[in-house]
Design a protein around this motif. Structure first.
Motif, short mmCIF file in Angstrom:
data_model
loop_
_atom_site.label_atom_id
_atom_site.label_comp_id
_atom_site.label_asym_id
_atom_site.label_seq_id
_atom_site.Cartn_x
_atom_site.Cartn_y
_atom_site.Cartn_z
N TRP A 77 5.50 3.47 6.74
CA TRP A 77 4.55 4.41 6.34
C TRP A 77 3.76 4.22 4.85
O TRP A 77 3.68 3.02 4.73
CB TRP A 77 5.02 6.02 6.43
N PHE A 78 3.39 4.94 4.12
CA PHE A 78 2.89 4.90 2.92
C PHE A 78 4.23 5.36 1.97
O PHE A 78 4.27 6.52 1.63
CB PHE A 78 1.72 5.45 2.66
N ARG B 216 0.98 -1.03 0.15
CA ARG B 216 -0.05 -0.10 0.01
C ARG B 216 0.78 1.28 -0.17
O ARG B 216 1.69 1.50 1.01
CB ARG B 216 -0.89 0.08 1.27
N VAL B 217 1.05 1.82 -1.02
CA VAL B 217 1.79 2.87 -1.38
C VAL B 217 1.67 4.06 -0.94
O VAL B 217 2.34 5.18 -0.71
CB VAL B 217 2.60 2.99 -2.76
N LEU B 218 0.05 4.36 -1.09
CA LEU B 218 -0.41 5.81 -0.58
C LEU B 218 -1.75 5.56 -0.12
O LEU B 218 -2.34 4.55 0.09
CB LEU B 218 -0.41 6.48 -2.00
N GLY B 219 -2.04 6.76 0.52
CA GLY B 219 -3.53 6.77 1.20
C GLY B 219 -4.89 6.71 0.36
O GLY B 219 -4.54 6.87 -0.79
N SER C 297 -8.38 5.35 5.95
CA SER C 297 -8.22 5.88 4.60
C SER C 297 -9.07 7.18 4.95
O SER C 297 -9.50 7.61 6.08
CB SER C 297 -9.45 5.22 3.54
N ASN D 298 3.46 -1.42 7.23
CA ASN D 298 3.13 -0.62 6.17
C ASN D 298 1.67 0.33 6.39
O ASN D 298 0.75 -0.33 6.40
CB ASN D 298 2.97 -1.26 4.75
N ALA E 181 0.20 -4.67 7.11
CA ALA E 181 -0.29 -3.40 6.66
C ALA E 181 -1.76 -3.37 6.89
O ALA E 181 -2.51 -4.01 7.46
CB ALA E 181 -0.39 -3.50 5.06
N GLU F 296 -7.38 -0.26 2.72
CA GLU F 296 -8.20 0.97 2.77
C GLU F 296 -9.57 0.94 3.38
O GLU F 296 -10.19 1.97 3.77
CB GLU F 296 -8.46 1.12 1.27
N GLY G 117 -0.12 4.28 7.45
CA GLY G 117 -0.18 5.79 7.70
C GLY G 117 -0.32 6.52 9.14
O GLY G 117 -0.10 7.42 8.94
#
Length: 400
Positions: free
Chosen positions: A283-284, A9-12, A230, A263, A223, A226, A265
């Motif tokens: 983090w992300f 999961r690379v981003l929010g 999110s 992993n 991780a 979402e 946020g």
């Protein structure tokens, strides 16, 4: 091990979503950095026990057409999620002329078994996988209070297929664009969804533990998803979803040299933190996250970050857990007793305090002096020595 190792999961989520040209997952980054044949992988635990955005294994394009069927644009997709807001449309496409979008390409399964396919969004859909039509129909806008939530709709299963690992199949999801009234911005959005075959969770964990037992070092990537973290909703708890905690415990019991990569946020509970050799918070990390992780784990780079938040051992330890307004008001009854002051007042110790962070060297604080400065201020000078054998970085913190 860990499903997040192969699908990071690379981003929010929500409006934080962007569409990178490519994504390097932790498994890909480590395979590229380590000698061939030295890395084995087991899923161990998969928190995505429901439909998710089509990603790994999919090679997709979006073909945009007008009402007459003429192609306006054809653009590559990094995954199965389309979210074009305002002027984000591909070159040659306008909101008024766009009538349909066909997501087309191939899917190469990583494993054999029953794969599930679905969609999210409103408008017309026709789903064809491996030459078989799984669904054709229309989806109306829901009754959610948030107009964007109503617009993007709910994930819905459209069919299942038995597929064979490493054998690619053709995919086509034809979408007739819906243009409802009342949205605050012109938006085009829908999602192609997929779920891998479901396996017995106890068996997955046992296989991961057995693989770890014979390894020099075990790396577990855990991780959030979402579904639990999110933009647009509050988290119900700080627990890692699924059986990921059980996976870490089993792997750590099999191999004391276990590194856990988190992993996420924001803070999560880590009940196994004292049972593993190291915990690394990624983090992300963005599209090159897997390559960066490989640099850190192999020692090419130091994990020099420090926590910008305080992480409790369990949610109940946090000084403030109730952030829901009552009758439209949220009372800040704690006054100035926030941050570290709140922890001191409660007499509790966090799992990791604000500013915590370790690296690959040692630091010695040799002296501190405090001198008056202009306008009744103070100047604090700290002498810090890198007393280890490697280069590194340190952050000096002063609390008044």
């Amino acid at each position: 091990s860990g499903a997040a190792a192969r699908e990071a999961r690379v981003l929010g989520g929500g409006s934080a979503t962007v569409f990178p040209a490519h994504v390097v997952a932790p498994l890909d980054g480590l395979r590229a950095a380590l000698p061939e044949g030295t890395l084995s992988y087991e899923v161990g635990a998969d928190p995505n026990n429901e439909l998710d955005v089509a990603g790994q294994g999919f090679a997709l394009r979006a073909v945009c057409r007008d009402e007459a069927g003429e192609i306006l644009a054809s653009v590559p997709l990094a995954g199965g999620h389309i979210q074009w807001m305002g002027s984000d449309l591909p070159d040659g496409v306008t909101y008024d002329t766009l009538h349909s979008i066909e997501v087309t390409g191939t899917f190469t399964p990583r494993e054999s078994g029953e794969h599930v396919f679905g969609t999210r969004g409103i408008g017309g859909f026709k789903v064809v996988i491996a030459g078989r039509e799984l669904f054709e129909g229309s989806v109306e806008m829901g009754a959610a209070t948030d107009p964007f939530e109503a617009f993007f709709g709910q994930p819905t299963e459209r069919g299942r297929l038995e597929l064979t690992a490493d054998e690619p199949v053709e995919l086509s999801v034809f979408h007739t664009v819906a243009k409802p009234e009342g949205l605050p911005i012109q938006a085009v959005g829908f999602t192609v969804l997929h779920q891998n075959p479901v396996h017995d969770p106890d068996e997955l964990i046992a296989r991961a533990a057995e693989a770890a037992r014979g390894a020099e070092t075990a790396v577990v990537v855990v991780a959030t998803t979402e579904r639990v973290e999110s933009e647009g909703f509050d988290r119900a708890d700080l627990k890692l979803p699924g059986r990921q905690d059980d996976l870490v415990r089993a792997v750590a019991a099999a191999n004391p040299r276990t590194v856990v990569v988190v992993n996420a946020g924001s803070p999560v509970e880590m009940p196994w933190r004292d049972d593993v050799a190291a915990v690394l918070l990624s983090w992300f990390p963005g599209q090159e996250g897997g390559a960066a992780l490989a640099d850190v784990l192999t020692g090419a780079a130091e994990p020099g970050g420090r926590l910008p938040t305080t992480w409790p051992a369990v949610l109940e330890d946090a000084p403030v857990v109730n952030t829901t307004p009552t009758d439209g008001k949220l009372e800040y009854t704690e006054g100035v007793l926030i941050g570290y002051r709140a922890w001191e007042q409660a007499g509790r110790t966090p799992a990791y305090p604000f500013g915590h962070g370790l690296g690959y060297t040692d630091w010695t604080y040799e002296s501190v002096t405090v001198e008056p400065a202009a306008e009744d201020g103070l100047t604090v000078t700290v002498r810090v020595r890198n007393s280890g054998s490697r280069a590194g970085r340190e952050t000096v913190q002063v609390y008044l």
